[in-house]
Design a protein around this motif. Structure first.
Motif, mmCIF file in Angstrom:
data_model
loop_
_atom_site.group_PDB
_atom_site.id
_atom_site.type_symbol
_atom_site.label_atom_id
_atom_site.label_comp_id
_atom_site.label_asym_id
_atom_site.label_seq_id
_atom_site.Cartn_x
_atom_site.Cartn_y
_atom_site.Cartn_z
ATOM 1 N N THR A 167 0.845 -1.191 0.000
ATOM 2 C CA THR A 167 0.000 0.000 0.000
ATOM 3 C C THR A 167 0.886 1.248 0.000
ATOM 4 N N TYR A 227 -3.736 -12.283 -0.764
ATOM 5 C CA TYR A 227 -2.355 -11.897 -0.477
ATOM 6 C C TYR A 227 -1.739 -12.738 0.645
ATOM 7 N N VAL A 230 1.391 -8.460 3.095
ATOM 8 C CA VAL A 230 1.050 -7.067 2.822
ATOM 9 C C VAL A 230 2.066 -6.183 3.527
ATOM 10 N N HIS A 232 2.180 -2.616 4.573
ATOM 11 C CA HIS A 232 1.246 -1.506 4.706
ATOM 12 C C HIS A 232 2.016 -0.233 5.017
ATOM 13 N N TRP A 240 -8.681 -3.669 10.350
ATOM 14 C CA TRP A 240 -8.402 -5.076 10.092
ATOM 15 C C TRP A 240 -9.523 -5.710 9.266
ATOM 16 N N PHE A 243 -8.431 -5.549 5.680
ATOM 17 C CA PHE A 243 -7.344 -6.464 5.331
ATOM 18 C C PHE A 243 -7.792 -7.924 5.308
ATOM 19 N N LEU A 247 -6.748 -11.337 2.522
ATOM 20 C CA LEU A 247 -5.594 -12.176 2.827
ATOM 21 C C LEU A 247 -5.833 -13.641 2.514
ATOM 22 N N VAL A 253 0.097 -9.089 7.514
ATOM 23 C CA VAL A 253 0.151 -7.656 7.222
ATOM 24 C C VAL A 253 1.208 -7.036 8.125
ATOM 25 N N ASP A 255 2.673 -3.610 9.367
ATOM 26 C CA ASP A 255 2.306 -2.196 9.433
ATOM 27 C C ASP A 255 3.534 -1.393 9.842
ATOM 28 N N LYS A 276 -4.085 -15.541 10.333
ATOM 29 C CA LYS A 276 -3.922 -14.249 9.667
ATOM 30 C C LYS A 276 -3.428 -13.262 10.709
ATOM 31 N N LEU A 278 -1.484 -9.432 11.953
ATOM 32 C CA LEU A 278 -1.029 -8.059 11.786
ATOM 33 C C LEU A 278 0.230 -7.894 12.629
#
Length: 339
Positions: A167, A227, A230, A232, A240, A243, A247, A253, A255, A276, A278
């Motif tokens: 992103t 994905y 990611v 970000h 979230w 996202f 995914l 992800v 960040d 999944k 973050l």
């Protein structure tokens, strides 16, 4: 080469807030390198989000440690003096370095630890080199944390090409992440503003999404890919809930500008054993990472996209440009350049 003495020009701020207008030009003493440090005659620094976020007070009261504060954590220039115990550099060497959290780059001279200083070959200009320490290293580290290999023969460890989303892909960190993921042989989807769709494709993105469209806002791949990773880079927080449906089964992800919500989400996912994830990322660049990336720029494998260059006398303009969050690539301030 005689060690410099006396004063130098610098751009600093003496309180929180104020943005570009809060920056002041001043004459300050030239710093002296302590043990293990080098003194650099500055040729260029870059303006990163962390510069003006600290000024806004996001790390209050830890950073800045004291006022007045000279910002600029990315350094590029020429070594003019070495401190005790430094043997790998000598006056006249061209280098890039990181001085975090000390800063000092918005000045004619700055110090850095020799352990966080890398040689800069003639093929890499100061403006290119100064884009490496924070932005390119953050991109590298984010991909690594997401399990994305730079080895095109490695894939995800099973020989499979990963699906990678970046992103804010035309920004300082994002444009490096796109290139590095592509060099690793992965499928890359990038989001950016409409005017930069062509640029991110040129940098290696297979798919480019305008974040101003419903598809871009939802992070939906035109080919329907889910994905695996990611990066970000967008300053704005993305829930979230946006996202998660984009995914793969075990998508990650990373960040690079995490806030409280990102941290809380990451903790909750660990507690619930979510596949999944973050991952909030805070980066302190290492010398070996800078050397790797400088080498890639030298070889022409990695391109530092420079949005704009400003002389030190116009550093406020570069600061304001970075704060706009619309710069394409990096904002660079050059010492001794044309006024």
């Amino acid at each position: 080469m005689a060690a410099p003495s006396g004063t130098m020009r610098a751009v600093l701020y003496d309180r929180y807030g104020g943005g570009a207008q809060g920056l002041k030009h001043a004459e300050v003493p030239i710093p002296s390198p302590s043990k293990g440090e080098v003194l650099i005659r500055m040729e260029a620094t870059s303006v990163n989000q962390v510069d003006w976020r600290f000024q806004k007070g996001v790390a209050w009261p830890v950073m800045p440690r004291k006022f007045p504060f000279i910002s600029g954590f990315d350094l590029a220039g020429e070594v003019v003096e070495v401190g005790a115990g430094v043997s790998e550099f000598k006056p006249g060497d061209k280098v890039v370095a990181i001085n975090f959290p000390g800063g000092g780059g918005l000045a004619e001279y700055a110090v850095a630890s020799a352990s966080l200083t890398a040689s800069r070959p003639p093929e890499v200009s100061a403006a290119q080199g100064v884009c490496i320490p924070i932005a390119a290293v953050t991109a590298l580290r984010a991909l690594q944390r997401a399990g994305v290999s730079l080895d095109p023969d490695a894939g995800d460890g099973t020989g499979r090409r990963m699906n990678v989303l970046v992103t804010a892909a035309s920004g300082g960190v994002g444009h490096f992440a796109v290139q590095l993921a592509r060099l690793g042989g992965h499928n890359v989807t990038a989001t950016c503003g409409a005017r930069n769709l062509g640029l991110v494709r040129e940098l290696g993105a297979d798919e480019a999404l305008d974040y101003g469209t419903p598809e871009g806002a939802a992070l939906r791949s035109p080919s329907g890919r889910k994905y695996d990773a990611v990066v970000h880079c967008a300053a704005a927080a993305v829930p979230w809930s946006v996202f998660r449906p984009a995914l793969g089964a075990a998508g990650t992800v990373v960040d690079i500008t995490p806030g409280f919500v990102a941290g809380a989400t990451a903790v909750l996912q660990k507690l619930t054993f979510s596949r999944k994830r973050l991952v909030p990322l805070l980066v302190t660049p290492r010398k070996d990472e800078m050397e790797l990336l400088v080498g890639m720029v030298k070889q022409g494998r990695l391109t530092a996209v420079i949005d704009s260059r400003y002389p030190l006398s116009r550093a406020q303009e570069g600061w304001a440009n970075s704060m706009s969050d619309h710069a394409t690539g990096k904002v660079v301030v050059e010492m001794g350049g044309p006024e």
